[in-house]
Design a protein around this motif. Structure first.
Motif, PDB file in Angstrom:
ATOM      1  N   ASN A 131       0.818  -1.221   0.000  1.00  0.00           N
ATOM      2  CA  ASN A 131       0.000   0.000   0.000  1.00  0.00           C
ATOM      3  C   ASN A 131       0.848   1.265   0.000  1.00  0.00           C
ATOM      4  OD1 ASN A 131      -2.483  -1.177  -0.168  1.00  0.00           O
ATOM      5  ND2 ASN A 131      -2.919  -1.114   2.019  1.00  0.00           N
ATOM      6  N   ILE A 132       2.116   1.139   0.394  1.00  0.00           N
ATOM      7  CA  ILE A 132       3.013   2.303   0.305  1.00  0.00           C
ATOM      8  C   ILE A 132       3.161   2.712  -1.156  1.00  0.00           C
ATOM      9  CG2 ILE A 132       5.414   3.059   0.596  1.00  0.00           C
ATOM     10  CD1 ILE A 132       5.478   1.486   3.213  1.00  0.00           C
ATOM     11  N   ILE A 133       3.342   1.730  -2.042  1.00  0.00           N
ATOM     12  CA  ILE A 133       3.445   2.043  -3.479  1.00  0.00           C
ATOM     13  C   ILE A 133       2.118   2.590  -3.991  1.00  0.00           C
ATOM     14  CG2 ILE A 133       3.714   1.039  -5.784  1.00  0.00           C
ATOM     15  CD1 ILE A 133       5.804  -0.794  -4.681  1.00  0.00           C
ATOM     16  N   ARG A 134       1.030   1.942  -3.620  1.00  0.00           N
ATOM     17  CA  ARG A 134      -0.291   2.410  -4.084  1.00  0.00           C
ATOM     18  C   ARG A 134      -0.496   3.885  -3.731  1.00  0.00           C
ATOM     19  NH1 ARG A 134      -2.115  -2.881  -2.592  1.00  0.00           N
ATOM     20  NH2 ARG A 134      -2.945  -3.953  -4.440  1.00  0.00           N
ATOM     21  N   ASN A 135      -0.198   4.231  -2.477  1.00  0.00           N
ATOM     22  CA  ASN A 135      -0.467   5.599  -2.020  1.00  0.00           C
ATOM     23  C   ASN A 135       0.530   6.605  -2.574  1.00  0.00           C
ATOM     24  OD1 ASN A 135      -2.609   4.570  -0.636  1.00  0.00           O
ATOM     25  ND2 ASN A 135      -1.641   4.621   1.376  1.00  0.00           N
ATOM     26  N   LEU A 136       1.794   6.220  -2.707  1.00  0.00           N
ATOM     27  CA  LEU A 136       2.769   7.133  -3.315  1.00  0.00           C
ATOM     28  C   LEU A 136       2.379   7.468  -4.749  1.00  0.00           C
ATOM     29  CD1 LEU A 136       6.342   5.924  -2.225  1.00  0.00           C
ATOM     30  CD2 LEU A 136       5.285   8.132  -1.724  1.00  0.00           C
ATOM     31  N   PRO A 157       7.316  12.417 -10.492  1.00  0.00           N
ATOM     32  CA  PRO A 157       7.249  11.279 -11.431  1.00  0.00           C
ATOM     33  C   PRO A 157       8.525  10.433 -11.394  1.00  0.00           C
ATOM     34  CG  PRO A 157       6.417  13.267 -12.465  1.00  0.00           C
ATOM     35  CD  PRO A 157       7.006  13.695 -11.159  1.00  0.00           C
ATOM     36  N   ALA A 158       9.674  11.095 -11.221  1.00  0.00           N
ATOM     37  CA  ALA A 158      10.945  10.353 -11.179  1.00  0.00           C
ATOM     38  C   ALA A 158      10.983   9.412  -9.981  1.00  0.00           C
ATOM     39  CB  ALA A 158      12.119  11.327 -11.117  1.00  0.00           C
ATOM     40  N   LEU A 159      10.512   9.888  -8.836  1.00  0.00           N
ATOM     41  CA  LEU A 159      10.482   9.040  -7.636  1.00  0.00           C
ATOM     42  C   LEU A 159       9.578   7.829  -7.863  1.00  0.00           C
ATOM     43  CD1 LEU A 159      10.956   8.406  -4.618  1.00  0.00           C
ATOM     44  CD2 LEU A 159       8.993   9.893  -4.118  1.00  0.00           C
ATOM     45  N   ILE A 160       8.382   8.082  -8.390  1.00  0.00           N
ATOM     46  CA  ILE A 160       7.420   6.989  -8.611  1.00  0.00           C
ATOM     47  C   ILE A 160       7.980   5.962  -9.594  1.00  0.00           C
ATOM     48  CG2 ILE A 160       5.158   6.434  -9.571  1.00  0.00           C
ATOM     49  CD1 ILE A 160       4.155   9.075  -8.313  1.00  0.00           C
ATOM     50  N   ASP A 161       8.627   6.453 -10.662  1.00  0.00           N
ATOM     51  CA  ASP A 161       9.228   5.521 -11.634  1.00  0.00           C
ATOM     52  C   ASP A 161      10.306   4.670 -10.973  1.00  0.00           C
ATOM     53  OD1 ASP A 161       7.586   6.410 -13.617  1.00  0.00           O
ATOM     54  OD2 ASP A 161       9.098   7.610 -14.662  1.00  0.00           O
ATOM     55  N   ASN A 162      11.144   5.303 -10.171  1.00  0.00           N
ATOM     56  CA  ASN A 162      12.235   4.575  -9.505  1.00  0.00           C
ATOM     57  C   ASN A 162      11.697   3.516  -8.546  1.00  0.00           C
ATOM     58  OD1 ASN A 162      14.251   6.000 -10.813  1.00  0.00           O
ATOM     59  ND2 ASN A 162      14.482   7.514  -9.188  1.00  0.00           N
ATOM     60  N   VAL A 163      10.680   3.899  -7.769  1.00  0.00           N
ATOM     61  CA  VAL A 163      10.099   2.967  -6.797  1.00  0.00           C
ATOM     62  C   VAL A 163       9.446   1.797  -7.520  1.00  0.00           C
ATOM     63  CG1 VAL A 163       8.283   2.692  -5.057  1.00  0.00           C
ATOM     64  CG2 VAL A 163       9.784   4.689  -4.973  1.00  0.00           C
ATOM     65  N   PRO A 206      -1.469   1.563 -12.303  1.00  0.00           N
ATOM     66  CA  PRO A 206      -0.992   1.780 -13.674  1.00  0.00           C
ATOM     67  C   PRO A 206       0.514   2.001 -13.763  1.00  0.00           C
ATOM     68  CG  PRO A 206      -2.986   3.060 -13.252  1.00  0.00           C
ATOM     69  CD  PRO A 206      -2.568   2.478 -11.937  1.00  0.00           C
ATOM     70  N   GLN A 207       1.062   2.728 -12.784  1.00  0.00           N
ATOM     71  CA  GLN A 207       2.509   3.004 -12.812  1.00  0.00           C
ATOM     72  C   GLN A 207       3.329   1.718 -12.681  1.00  0.00           C
ATOM     73  OE1 GLN A 207       0.186   4.589 -11.030  1.00  0.00           O
ATOM     74  NE2 GLN A 207       0.706   6.735 -10.656  1.00  0.00           N
ATOM     75  N   MET A 208       2.790   0.726 -11.952  1.00  0.00           N
ATOM     76  CA  MET A 208       3.478  -0.555 -11.840  1.00  0.00           C
ATOM     77  C   MET A 208       3.407  -1.320 -13.163  1.00  0.00           C
ATOM     78  SD  MET A 208       5.051  -1.403  -8.997  1.00  0.00           S
ATOM     79  CE  MET A 208       4.961  -3.203  -8.863  1.00  0.00           C
ATOM     80  N   GLN A 209       2.281  -1.215 -13.846  1.00  0.00           N
ATOM     81  CA  GLN A 209       2.145  -1.864 -15.154  1.00  0.00           C
ATOM     82  C   GLN A 209       3.116  -1.243 -16.159  1.00  0.00           C
ATOM     83  OE1 GLN A 209       0.813  -4.551 -14.246  1.00  0.00           O
ATOM     84  NE2 GLN A 209      -0.876  -4.714 -15.709  1.00  0.00           N
ATOM     85  N   ALA A 210       3.231   0.087 -16.091  1.00  0.00           N
ATOM     86  CA  ALA A 210       4.173   0.774 -16.986  1.00  0.00           C
ATOM     87  C   ALA A 210       5.605   0.349 -16.688  1.00  0.00           C
ATOM     88  CB  ALA A 210       4.029   2.290 -16.833  1.00  0.00           C
TER      89      ALA A 210
END
Length: 381
Positions: free
Chosen positions: A153-158, A166-172, A187-191
């Protein structure tokens, strides 16, 4: 009307802490049976408590039967005086206390950062804050790889936090995918899966291997019985099966199993080459003092695991663990010097003769023994 912050636990009906963490002469300040003025003194932070103890006292007082004490404790906590802020870094503060303070102090960046960096702060509280925290706090949360893999849920909420770059989210997300995490509703995880594994990964994702949930279900009887010292050890065939299953797991799943699994699983995962996995083992809420003792004496143990053990106040109160650490040649000399001062004479003698103990520590033990024997020699004269 009172403007005191909400003390969410009060309504839940019962404090999850007892006063045992406080010095005996200070427990009266949180005892519901004590006179209200005594409790009010603690609610106003007017009693001489160490920072970590004051945090626990304020938390407990938000469950007080007196509304005035509850409100005062909540106000004091929300405006936490600087002299108590060091307690927010203390890993020995109970997890419910740290989680409550993070929710309460989330808008005070410097204090919230201390809590996010404290490994004992519950993942659930960090996940909640990651939903809308500022850029700097989001960066700190995203950099904690163990938390990210341990609590999805940390990833979901971030990923929904407008303040996270966006750079942080991509890195995570890239790190999470490389570690074997699959969160199909983000979606960001799928990308990230497409970036790392190619377009075919979405249509036909690779086999992630066994999940922690599958293994926990399969070995749930062993998990339930592991606190029973009289319980029979796991049969060799079953242990071999567990070993083979673990070898096929992703890093993310290993971390989940290290956190929630049984003693046999922890014993296998503590030897994992990935630092995050063995760190998850030593930080598991299920780990026993016996397992910690075994890790303390393991000369091949990961350095980070050893550091966690010798910095843990409660574990190093255990004399056996302390002695075992001192006999581990990988213990830093500065840490060993501190422990020497707390040893009995017979243990000092043993350490001074033990060839496995670093020479610097041996020399200091000999000097301490000689100093203790000097008064005896002068008395004999």
């Amino acid at each position: 009307m009172s403007t005191a912050p909400q003390t969410s636990p009060t309504a839940a009906g019962g404090c999850p802490l007892t006063a045992d963490f406080l010095p005996p002469n200070m427990r009266k300040h949180v005892d519901p049976a004590a006179p209200p003025p005594l409790r009010m003194m603690a609610a106003k932070a007017m009693v001489p408590l160490a920072p970590a103890d004051m945090l626990g006292a304020l938390f407990m007082l938000t469950f007080d039967p007196d509304a005035g004490v509850r409100e005062t404790a909540a106000k004091t906590a929300a405006a936490l005086p600087d002299r108590f802020s060091a307690g927010l870094r203390d890993e020995n503060v109970p997890a419910p206390v740290l989680g409550w303070f993070l929710t309460l102090l989330r808008s005070r960046d410097a204090l919230a950062e201390m809590l996010v960096l404290n490994s004992a702060t519950p993942d659930e509280a960090v996940a909640e804050v990651s939903r809308d925290c500022g850029p700097k706090l989001a960066e700190l949360i995203g950099q904690n790889q163990l938390r990210v893999l341990r609590h999805e849920n940390i990833i979901r909420n971030l990923c929904t936090n407008p303040n996270a770059s966006p750079a942080l989210i991509d890195n995570v997300c890239d790190f999470a995918v490389r570690s074997g995490m699959t969160i199909t509703d983000v979606p960001q995880m799928q990308a990230a899966r497409v970036r790392i594994l190619g377009p075919q990964a979405v249509a036909a994702p690779p086999d992630p291997g066994p999940t922690a949930e599958e293994i926990l279900k399969e070995f749930q009887e062993d998990v339930a019985q592991e606190k029973d010292e009289a319980a029979a050890p796991m049969p060799e065939a079953k242990k071999l099966s567990l070993t083979q299953r673990i070898m096929k797991m992703s890093i993310a799943q290993k971390i989940k199993l290290a956190t929630l699994g049984n003693k046999e699983a922890r014993g296998l995962l503590i030897r994992d080459s990935n630092k995050l996995v063995c760190t998850a083992v030593i930080r598991s809420p299920r780990i026993t003092d016996g397992e910690v003792l075994s890790c303390a004496g393991n000369k091949a143990i990961n350095e980070e695991v050893l550091r966690i053990i010798y910095n843990h106040r409660e574990w190093t109160k255990n004399y056996k663990i302390k002695i075992t650490l001192l006999k581990n040649p990988r213990l830093p000399l500065s840490v060993g010097m501190k422990f020497l001062n707390t040893l009995r004479d017979n243990d000092l003698k043993e350490l001074s003769r033990d060839k496995n103990v670093p020479s610097g520590l041996q020399g200091m033990a000999k000097k301490m023994l000689a100093k203790k024997e000097e008064p005896k020699k002068s008395d004999d004269k």
